[in-house]
Design an enzyme around this catalytic site. Structure first.
Site, PDB file in Angstrom:
ATOM      1  N   CYS A   2      22.179   6.472  34.419  1.00 62.78           N
ATOM      2  CA  CYS A   2      22.806   5.997  35.645  1.00 62.78           C
ATOM      3  C   CYS A   2      24.295   6.350  35.683  1.00 62.78           C
ATOM      4  O   CYS A   2      24.948   6.441  34.662  1.00 62.78           O
ATOM      5  CB  CYS A   2      22.678   4.485  35.841  1.00 62.78           C
ATOM      6  N   ARG A  27      23.400  12.258  35.682  1.00 64.98           N
ATOM      7  CA  ARG A  27      23.150  11.048  34.893  1.00 64.98           C
ATOM      8  C   ARG A  27      21.934  10.271  35.366  1.00 64.98           C
ATOM      9  O   ARG A  27      21.444   9.366  34.684  1.00 64.98           O
ATOM     10  CB  ARG A  27      24.372  10.112  34.967  1.00 64.98           C
ATOM     11  N   TRP A  74      18.786   6.172  37.120  1.00 64.19           N
ATOM     12  CA  TRP A  74      17.724   6.667  36.247  1.00 64.19           C
ATOM     13  C   TRP A  74      16.951   5.418  35.846  1.00 64.19           C
ATOM     14  O   TRP A  74      17.438   4.592  35.088  1.00 64.19           O
ATOM     15  CB  TRP A  74      18.306   7.365  35.014  1.00 64.19           C
ATOM     16  N   ASN A 100      24.858  -0.065  35.035  1.00 63.74           N
ATOM     17  CA  ASN A 100      24.242   0.864  34.091  1.00 63.74           C
ATOM     18  C   ASN A 100      23.986   0.086  32.808  1.00 63.74           C
ATOM     19  O   ASN A 100      24.884  -0.578  32.306  1.00 63.74           O
ATOM     20  CB  ASN A 100      25.220   2.030  33.838  1.00 63.74           C
ATOM     21  N   GLY A 101      22.754   0.141  32.286  1.00 62.25           N
ATOM     22  CA  GLY A 101      22.429  -0.597  31.066  1.00 62.25           C
ATOM     23  C   GLY A 101      21.131  -1.353  31.233  1.00 62.25           C
ATOM     24  O   GLY A 101      20.385  -1.119  32.192  1.00 62.25           O
ATOM     25  N   GLU A 481      14.751  23.196  18.133  1.00 65.48           N
ATOM     26  CA  GLU A 481      15.601  23.184  19.328  1.00 65.48           C
ATOM     27  C   GLU A 481      15.020  24.100  20.420  1.00 65.48           C
ATOM     28  O   GLU A 481      15.031  23.748  21.606  1.00 65.48           O
ATOM     29  CB  GLU A 481      17.032  23.608  18.940  1.00 65.48           C
ATOM     30  N   LYS A 485      14.049  22.823  24.103  1.00 64.23           N
ATOM     31  CA  LYS A 485      14.618  23.408  25.333  1.00 64.23           C
ATOM     32  C   LYS A 485      13.502  23.774  26.304  1.00 64.23           C
ATOM     33  O   LYS A 485      13.572  23.471  27.484  1.00 64.23           O
ATOM     34  CB  LYS A 485      15.440  24.676  25.038  1.00 64.23           C
ATOM     35  N   GLU A 488      11.609  20.560  27.704  1.00 59.54           N
ATOM     36  CA  GLU A 488      12.340  19.583  28.522  1.00 59.54           C
ATOM     37  C   GLU A 488      12.695  20.112  29.916  1.00 59.54           C
ATOM     38  O   GLU A 488      12.835  19.327  30.842  1.00 59.54           O
ATOM     39  CB  GLU A 488      13.584  19.042  27.802  1.00 59.54           C
ATOM     40  N   HIS A 504      -0.421  24.116   7.209  1.00 52.10           N
ATOM     41  CA  HIS A 504      -0.908  22.744   6.977  1.00 52.10           C
ATOM     42  C   HIS A 504      -1.431  22.096   8.252  1.00 52.10           C
ATOM     43  O   HIS A 504      -1.645  20.883   8.283  1.00 52.10           O
ATOM     44  CB  HIS A 504       0.202  21.895   6.362  1.00 52.10           C
ATOM     45  N   LYS A 603      21.149  12.875  31.385  1.00 53.93           N
ATOM     46  CA  LYS A 603      22.041  13.508  30.420  1.00 53.93           C
ATOM     47  C   LYS A 603      22.391  12.598  29.261  1.00 53.93           C
ATOM     48  O   LYS A 603      22.439  13.016  28.120  1.00 53.93           O
ATOM     49  CB  LYS A 603      23.311  13.944  31.152  1.00 53.93           C
TER      50      LYS A 603
HETATM   51  O1  M6R Z   1      24.930  12.956  24.074  1.00 60.92           O
HETATM   52  P1  M6R Z   1      24.117  13.131  22.836  1.00 60.92           P
HETATM   53  O2  M6R Z   1      24.432  14.414  22.124  1.00 60.92           O
HETATM   54  O3  M6R Z   1      24.193  11.965  21.901  1.00 60.92           O
HETATM   55  O4  M6R Z   1      22.622  13.261  23.351  1.00 60.92           O
HETATM   56  C1  M6R Z   1      21.563  13.379  22.440  1.00 60.92           C
HETATM   57  C2  M6R Z   1      20.301  13.759  23.148  1.00 60.92           C
HETATM   58  O5  M6R Z   1      19.963  12.815  24.126  1.00 60.92           O
HETATM   59  C3  M6R Z   1      20.402  15.130  23.814  1.00 60.92           C
HETATM   60  O6  M6R Z   1      20.739  16.122  22.903  1.00 60.92           O
HETATM   61  C4  M6R Z   1      19.051  15.496  24.485  1.00 60.92           C
HETATM   62  O7  M6R Z   1      18.069  15.699  23.513  1.00 60.92           O
HETATM   63  C5  M6R Z   1      19.196  16.721  25.379  1.00 60.92           C
HETATM   64  N1  M6R Z   1      18.403  16.536  26.536  1.00 60.92           N
HETATM   65  C6  M6R Z   1      18.747  17.966  24.732  1.00 60.92           C
HETATM   66  O8  M6R Z   1      18.839  19.068  25.560  1.00 60.92           O
END
Ligand code: M6R
Length: 608
Positions: A2, A27, A74, A100-101, A481, A485, A488, A504, A603
């Site tokens: 949010c 956000r 969000w 937010n929270g 990673e 990517k 997501e 395995h 984010k």
């Molecule tokens: O702001 P942060 O680096 O603590 O965020 C961590 C994760 O939420 C963030 O890296 C998330 O996995 C991204 N969507 C990855 O692209």
């Protein structure tokens, strides 16, 4: 999650709020809303879906008021509906709140408030806050907020306005980021400086427990015990252009392409060629303590966690320090052993991730030394740790982390140098690493030249439903990673796997419809990777290889090859991840997905 924005001053609030929400829309983008006190009357407009829907609803709406708050949501409690969107209001339509929270005890509070006659219209936890404030409101808004807050269990960043106390915004923070912007005869509040940077670069980052009252010509901050708090005014050190798309179709693409610059900014002034070491100003205060450290815990989430895994290899191999890396969400609940000589390092782009903050709080409670690598200046992780290094990668707006990752890896390499040279690392090794790190921005630029080829590759593979990403040692985290990517932002199923682990279990998945992206630069585990690729070929699995320039042999066993320049093994992840970022980006776009707004994600995960 949010985003909050608020304005009080002499200008019309509405355009400023909408501008702020646009910059915070990464956000949360399932719904949005604003409320403005227009000639003393609250006008609240909300819409489901992206911010454009709210903009459409507001078209032709000439609100004159110069006090207002806005929100992008969000969702955590309650579905995506207008009723659940913020701002929320009390029974009388007098007080309006954005939040937010998460309020953990909202059910019991709500039951009690209903029994006292309050009418709820949403399914949210947030609505309990506004009815509590209503219960205590006797004409003074900050007094009512102050009475309500101690009854809440959970987290909040919130901003409240009231028709019956109209020259005020009351703002409070507990574990959700908030900052106040100081303009000329105007004050702003936001979750992210990007929301207000067009109006002012002077900001105050709020700390937990603080309550701020903003009026058109003044502000005052108090702690939970009503003591006046003097705060430092910070100057934002980046500009509005850096937070805009700059001609690119998506923030994600812009942020991938600008990595040579962002890595340069990360490294600026930190490499010392003569002594083969690194200058990390943020660690100066604790550098003597660091000499004594015998163990490292690195704690992070998502992409930052994968950076931690790379850091583990670096610190063990070159600094000779035993190192563990943990998901913050697991670390916070396990009984970790913290010796006196353990340093805990928290990595976070936003510096506001709830799990990372909770893990950090637990280490602090046990008296451990805490360090951080954080991109957002002034964020909670940066402020709460004993010492740390900022990424200086510039604002990362795309939900998928890209330039923050390569910047985190660059800092981990610097940290390895710094700690290694405090220990057994030779001058020659240190100098070799310095020399190679300084080439990384240029080498990353060369990798980006493959963008066209990677787009063609995405064309070829865009209709596949599953992908396996394989790597070993330094490139094992890169495989994780790469898979993250892809999944997501394109919603294509992808698994990341240590190549040695494939036999395995995951190898059972392989057939001609299940391609593998194999990261196999010429390094100490190259031969092993080649064997793994052969195993995939034997099962008819298509292979895309990320290989070192000049390695022609790989073309005999891989269907497609993307080359990256040769560098030190410990630095290859900074280069090998770039083709995977681009591949994910093009796969998403070619499949009609918006990579900047992946479904169900936001984010910054400021809730558990
Ligand atoms: O702001 P942060 O680096 O603590 O965020 C961590 C994760 O939420 C963030 O890296 C998330 O996995 C991204 N969507 C990855 O692209």
């Amino acid at each position: 999650m949010c985003g909050i924005v608020g304005y009080i001053g002499k200008q019309k609030a509405l355009p400023i709020l909408m501008e702020g929400l646009r910059r915070e829309s990464y956000r949360g983008y399932d719904s949005s809303g604003i409320v403005v006190l227009d000639n003393g009357k609250p006008v609240c407009v909300k819409a489901v879906g992206k911010l454009e829907n709210l903009e459409k609803k507001l078209q032709g709406n000439q609100l004159d008021g110069s006090v207002g708050v806005g929100h992008v949501r969000w969702s955590t409690h309650g579905g995506v509906t207008e009723e659940n969107a913020h701002p929320h209001s009390d029974c009388q339509g007098n007080i309006f709140l954005v939040h937010n929270g998460i309020i953990e005890n909202y059910k019991e509070l709500k039951d009690k408030l209903i029994s006292e006659g309050h009418k709820f219209v949403s399914e949210t936890d947030t609505e309990t806050i506004i009815h509590l404030i209503e219960k205590f409101f006797k004409g003074n808004l900050e007094k009512a907020v102050r009475e309500a807050l101690p009854l809440l269990k959970g987290t909040y960043g919130l901003a409240v306005i009231a028709r019956d106390d109209p020259q005020k915004i009351v703002v409070a923070r507990l574990s959700s980021p908030l900052l106040v912007g100081l303009g000329d005869n105007e004050y702003l509040v936001a979750s992210d400086p990007a929301a207000i940077i067009a109006h002012t670069k002077k900001v105050i980052y709020l700390d937990d427990g603080e309550i701020v009252t903003l009026t058109p010509d003044n502000f005052f901050i108090q702690d939970a015990n009503q003591n006046h708090v003097e705060k430092t005014v910070n100057e934002i050190d980046w500009n509005i252009e850096e937070a805009q798309k700059g001609g690119y179709s998506h923030f994600m693409l812009k942020e991938i392409i600008e990595q040579p610059e962002s890595i340069t900014n990360t490294l600026r002034g930190k490499l010392i060629a003569e002594s083969g070491s690194a200058k990390l100003g943020g660690l100066e205060l604790v550098q003597e303590k660091l000499k004594e450290v015998e163990r490292f815990n690195i704690v992070a989430c998502g992409t930052a966690y994968y950076a931690s895994l790379v850091g583990r290899y670096m610190l063990e191999e070159y600094a000779g320090i035993p190192c563990e890396a943990d998901f913050a969400s697991e670390f916070r609940y396990r009984k970790f052993i913290l010796t006196k000589k353990t340093a805990s390092l928290f990595i976070s782009q936003s510096g506001e991730t709830a799990d990372t903050l909770a893990a950090l709080a637990e280490v602090k409670r046990k008296g451990g030394l805490t360090l951080s690598i954080v991109n957002v200046v002034g964020s909670s992780v940066a402020r709460e740790t004993d010492a740390g290094v900022y990424n200086h990668a510039g604002p990362e707006i795309g939900v998928a982390s890209t330039k923050a990752f390569t910047s985190q890896l660059a800092i981990l390499a610097l940290l390895t140098l710094f700690l290694g040279r405090q220990r057994e690392m030779s001058l020659v090794t240190g100098q070799r690493i310095v020399k190679e790190i300084s080439r990384i921005p240029e080498l990353s630029r060369k990798v980006l030249e493959n963008n066209g080829k990677i787009k063609e590759l995405a064309e070829k593979y865009k209709n596949f439903d599953n992908f396996l990403f394989l790597g070993r040692k330094y490139n094992y985290p890169v495989a994780l990673e790469g898979a993250l990517k892809l999944k997501e932002i394109s919603y294509i199923h992808a698994e990341g796997c240590g190549a040695g682990e494939m036999k395995h279990g995951p190898i059972a998945l392989i057939d001609e419809k299940f391609p593998t992206v194999a990261i196999c630069p010429l390094d100490s585990v190259y031969e092993k990777m080649v064997s793994n690729i052969e195993e995939i070929r034997a099962r008819k699995g298509p292979v895309i290889a990320i290989a070192t320039e000049g390695d022609k042999d790989i073309e005999k066993i891989a269907d497609d090859v993307i080359y990256i320049p040769k560098t030190l093994e410990m630095l290859t992840p900074i280069l090998s991840v770039i083709p995977l970022q681009l591949f994910a980006y093009h796969m998403a776009v070619l499949n009609g997905k918006d990579p900047d707004y992946p479904r169900n994600l936001a984010k910054s995960c400021t809730v558990e």
